[in-house]
Write a protein that holds these residues in place. Structure first.
Motif, PDB file in Angstrom:
ATOM      1  N   ASP A  12       0.838  -1.211   0.000  1.00 38.08           N
ATOM      2  CA  ASP A  12       0.000   0.000   0.000  1.00 38.08           C
ATOM      3  C   ASP A  12       0.868   1.254   0.000  1.00 38.08           C
ATOM      4  OD1 ASP A  12      -2.152  -1.661   0.187  1.00 38.08           O
ATOM      5  OD2 ASP A  12      -2.449  -1.377   2.341  1.00 38.08           O
ATOM      6  N   ASN A  13       1.899   1.244   0.831  1.00 38.25           N
ATOM      7  CA  ASN A  13       2.787   2.410   0.906  1.00 38.25           C
ATOM      8  C   ASN A  13       3.454   2.675  -0.438  1.00 38.25           C
ATOM      9  OD1 ASN A  13       2.135   2.515   3.589  1.00 38.25           O
ATOM     10  ND2 ASN A  13       4.069   1.661   4.313  1.00 38.25           N
ATOM     11  N   LEU A  14       3.913   1.609  -1.092  1.00 38.23           N
ATOM     12  CA  LEU A  14       4.548   1.768  -2.401  1.00 38.23           C
ATOM     13  C   LEU A  14       3.567   2.383  -3.395  1.00 38.23           C
ATOM     14  CD1 LEU A  14       6.647  -1.469  -2.957  1.00 38.23           C
ATOM     15  CD2 LEU A  14       7.444   0.877  -3.300  1.00 38.23           C
ATOM     16  N   ALA A  15       2.333   1.902  -3.364  1.00 40.94           N
ATOM     17  CA  ALA A  15       1.329   2.433  -4.297  1.00 40.94           C
ATOM     18  C   ALA A  15       1.099   3.921  -4.026  1.00 40.94           C
ATOM     19  CB  ALA A  15       0.027   1.646  -4.174  1.00 40.94           C
ATOM     20  N   GLN A  16       1.099   4.294  -2.743  1.00 40.56           N
ATOM     21  CA  GLN A  16       0.896   5.711  -2.402  1.00 40.56           C
ATOM     22  C   GLN A  16       2.055   6.573  -2.882  1.00 40.56           C
ATOM     23  OE1 GLN A  16      -0.032   6.611   1.683  1.00 40.56           O
ATOM     24  NE2 GLN A  16      -1.807   5.238   1.657  1.00 40.56           N
ATOM     25  N   VAL A  17       3.269   6.085  -2.682  1.00 43.22           N
ATOM     26  CA  VAL A  17       4.435   6.855  -3.114  1.00 43.22           C
ATOM     27  C   VAL A  17       4.432   6.978  -4.641  1.00 43.22           C
ATOM     28  CG1 VAL A  17       6.960   6.880  -3.207  1.00 43.22           C
ATOM     29  CG2 VAL A  17       5.803   6.293  -1.072  1.00 43.22           C
ATOM     30  N   GLN A  18       4.110   5.888  -5.322  1.00 43.56           N
ATOM     31  CA  GLN A  18       4.034   5.952  -6.796  1.00 43.56           C
ATOM     32  C   GLN A  18       2.983   6.962  -7.244  1.00 43.56           C
ATOM     33  OE1 GLN A  18       6.065   4.824  -8.865  1.00 43.56           O
ATOM     34  NE2 GLN A  18       6.955   2.871  -8.215  1.00 43.56           N
ATOM     35  N   ALA A  19       1.868   7.028  -6.511  1.00 45.49           N
ATOM     36  CA  ALA A  19       0.815   7.989  -6.868  1.00 45.49           C
ATOM     37  C   ALA A  19       1.315   9.425  -6.681  1.00 45.49           C
ATOM     38  CB  ALA A  19      -0.433   7.739  -6.029  1.00 45.49           C
ATOM     39  N   LEU A  20       2.094   9.655  -5.625  1.00 47.06           N
ATOM     40  CA  LEU A  20       2.670  10.994  -5.407  1.00 47.06           C
ATOM     41  C   LEU A  20       3.630  11.361  -6.531  1.00 47.06           C
ATOM     42  CD1 LEU A  20       3.488  10.956  -1.573  1.00 47.06           C
ATOM     43  CD2 LEU A  20       1.800  12.399  -2.749  1.00 47.06           C
ATOM     44  N   ILE A  21       4.446  10.385  -6.939  1.00 49.03           N
ATOM     45  CA  ILE A  21       5.394  10.635  -8.037  1.00 49.03           C
ATOM     46  C   ILE A  21       4.626  10.972  -9.314  1.00 49.03           C
ATOM     47  CG2 ILE A  21       7.117   9.527  -9.535  1.00 49.03           C
ATOM     48  CD1 ILE A  21       8.025   7.920  -7.055  1.00 49.03           C
ATOM     49  N   GLN A  22       3.565  10.210  -9.581  1.00 48.83           N
ATOM     50  CA  GLN A  22       2.774  10.465 -10.794  1.00 48.83           C
ATOM     51  C   GLN A  22       2.169  11.857 -10.764  1.00 48.83           C
ATOM     52  OE1 GLN A  22      -0.027   7.276 -11.484  1.00 48.83           O
ATOM     53  NE2 GLN A  22       1.602   5.734 -11.315  1.00 48.83           N
ATOM     54  N   ALA A  23       1.618  12.231  -9.595  1.00 51.58           N
ATOM     55  CA  ALA A  23       0.994  13.555  -9.485  1.00 51.58           C
ATOM     56  C   ALA A  23       2.040  14.656  -9.703  1.00 51.58           C
ATOM     57  CB  ALA A  23       0.327  13.706  -8.123  1.00 51.58           C
ATOM     58  N   ALA A  24       3.217  14.467  -9.136  1.00 48.65           N
ATOM     59  CA  ALA A  24       4.272  15.474  -9.292  1.00 48.65           C
ATOM     60  C   ALA A  24       4.715  15.564 -10.749  1.00 48.65           C
ATOM     61  CB  ALA A  24       5.458  15.143  -8.378  1.00 48.65           C
ATOM     62  N   CYS A  25       4.802  14.426 -11.435  1.00 51.04           N
ATOM     63  CA  CYS A  25       5.171  14.436 -12.863  1.00 51.04           C
ATOM     64  C   CYS A  25       4.119  15.176 -13.675  1.00 51.04           C
ATOM     65  CB  CYS A  25       5.328  13.010 -13.381  1.00 51.04           C
ATOM     66  SG  CYS A  25       6.834  12.202 -12.835  1.00 51.04           S
ATOM     67  N   LEU A  26       2.852  14.883 -13.392  1.00 51.68           N
ATOM     68  CA  LEU A  26       1.771  15.560 -14.114  1.00 51.68           C
ATOM     69  C   LEU A  26       1.852  17.066 -13.897  1.00 51.68           C
ATOM     70  CD1 LEU A  26      -1.358  13.273 -13.605  1.00 51.68           C
ATOM     71  CD2 LEU A  26      -0.246  13.930 -15.758  1.00 51.68           C
ATOM     72  N   ALA A  27       2.048  17.471 -12.630  1.00 56.45           N
ATOM     73  CA  ALA A  27       2.106  18.898 -12.309  1.00 56.45           C
ATOM     74  C   ALA A  27       3.265  19.566 -13.034  1.00 56.45           C
ATOM     75  CB  ALA A  27       2.237  19.085 -10.799  1.00 56.45           C
ATOM     76  N   ALA A  28       4.362  18.832 -13.183  1.00 54.90           N
ATOM     77  CA  ALA A  28       5.556  19.406 -13.794  1.00 54.90           C
ATOM     78  C   ALA A  28       5.559  19.247 -15.317  1.00 54.90           C
ATOM     79  CB  ALA A  28       6.807  18.748 -13.205  1.00 54.90           C
ATOM     80  N   GLY A  29       4.539  18.589 -15.849  1.00 53.91           N
ATOM     81  CA  GLY A  29       4.486  18.371 -17.289  1.00 53.91           C
ATOM     82  C   GLY A  29       5.538  17.407 -17.785  1.00 53.91           C
ATOM     83  N   ARG A  30       5.902  16.451 -16.943  1.00 51.36           N
ATOM     84  CA  ARG A  30       6.900  15.447 -17.337  1.00 51.36           C
ATOM     85  C   ARG A  30       6.240  14.083 -17.424  1.00 51.36           C
ATOM     86  NH1 ARG A  30      11.597  15.273 -13.376  1.00 51.36           N
ATOM     87  NH2 ARG A  30      12.524  14.107 -15.095  1.00 51.36           N
TER      88      ARG A  30
END
Ligand code: PLP
Length: 227
Positions: free
Chosen positions: A7-25
């Motif tokens: 679960d923790n890994l999935a949450q961290v991956q979701a944070l990374i995805q959100a940050a990539c989206l926000a940064a346009g990467r």
């Protein structure tokens, strides 16, 4: 058993995805390094069962014990801690990556001691980007010469830079420091080095690091729990 590692890994991956989206990467531009220092082989097995392949370790002897116990799994091991001369052989023989090279002498020993049966050791140079009190990391002025010398060693492949900045007061302040690292990487690329890795960002400054071009974030506590 810690049933929540997945679960923790999935949450961290979701944070990374959100940050990539926000940064346009693209989401694929940032990889997660799971920092498993102080955790046992069982915790690493659980993370691997949840899809995690790359693990970071600080303490070399502890890491080697774990690496040996987990030889049955196709894991990638990254050394992210300080390396003393008397530990280079263990690192050269057991790790896939080293993020914490900050002296030519250590890089030379790693290259000499890398077994011929293994692919080149993948290396990042640790840079002290904020003049932080930590003694680790080459100062930016000395980086170009060190990078050229490390890149010329036969059994190493220089991939990029790693930073561990002091905690920043704000995300803007964090971004200023991370941007400095990206500019240093770009300057080396301009000088002809084929580099593709910026190992920067931990739990607290992951968003700022991804915004400024991090390609690898290093996260321990948010995956495995408090040490
Ligand atoms: C321990 C460590 C991490 C992970 O820190 P957490 O606070 O557990 O997420 C990342 N990078 C380095 C170099 C570390 O030593």
């Amino acid at each position: 058993m810690n049933a929540s590692i997945a679960d923790n890994l999935a949450q961290v991956q979701a944070l990374i995805q959100a940050a990539c989206l926000a940064a346009g990467r693209p989401v694929s531009a940032v990889r997660l390094l799971a920092v498993s220092k102080t955790w046992g082989a069982d915790a690493v097995r659980q993370a691997h069962a949840a899809g995690q392949v790359a693990f970071g370790e600080n303490y070399i002897q502890e890491a080697v014990d774990k690496i040996v116990q987990l030889r049955d799994l196709p894991l990638k091991w990254h050394c992210i801690g300080p390396i003393q001369s008397n530990k280079t052989r263990l690192v050269a023989e057991h790790f896939d990556w080293v993020h914490s090279v900050d002296r030519l002498k250590i890089a030379q020993r790693l290259s000499e001691q890398r077994p011929a049966s293994l692919p080149p050791l993948q290396v990042c140079i640790q840079v002290n980007v904020d003049g932080g009190a930590t003694k680790s990391g080459v100062v930016p002025q000395a980086l170009p010469a060190l990078a050229q010398a490390v890149a010329a060693l036969p059994n190493l492949q220089l991939r990029g830079l790693m930073t561990i900045p002091e905690p920043a007061q704000s995300s803007e302040a964090a971004r200023v420091v991370h941007r400095r690292a990206r500019l240093l990487l770009e300057a080396l690329q301009t000088q002809g080095l084929a580099l593709d890795t910026l190992s920067m960002g931990m739990s607290a400054d992951m968003e700022a690091a991804i915004w400024e071009g991090s390609t690898m974030v290093r996260v321990g506590t948010a995956i495995f729990g408090k040490r």
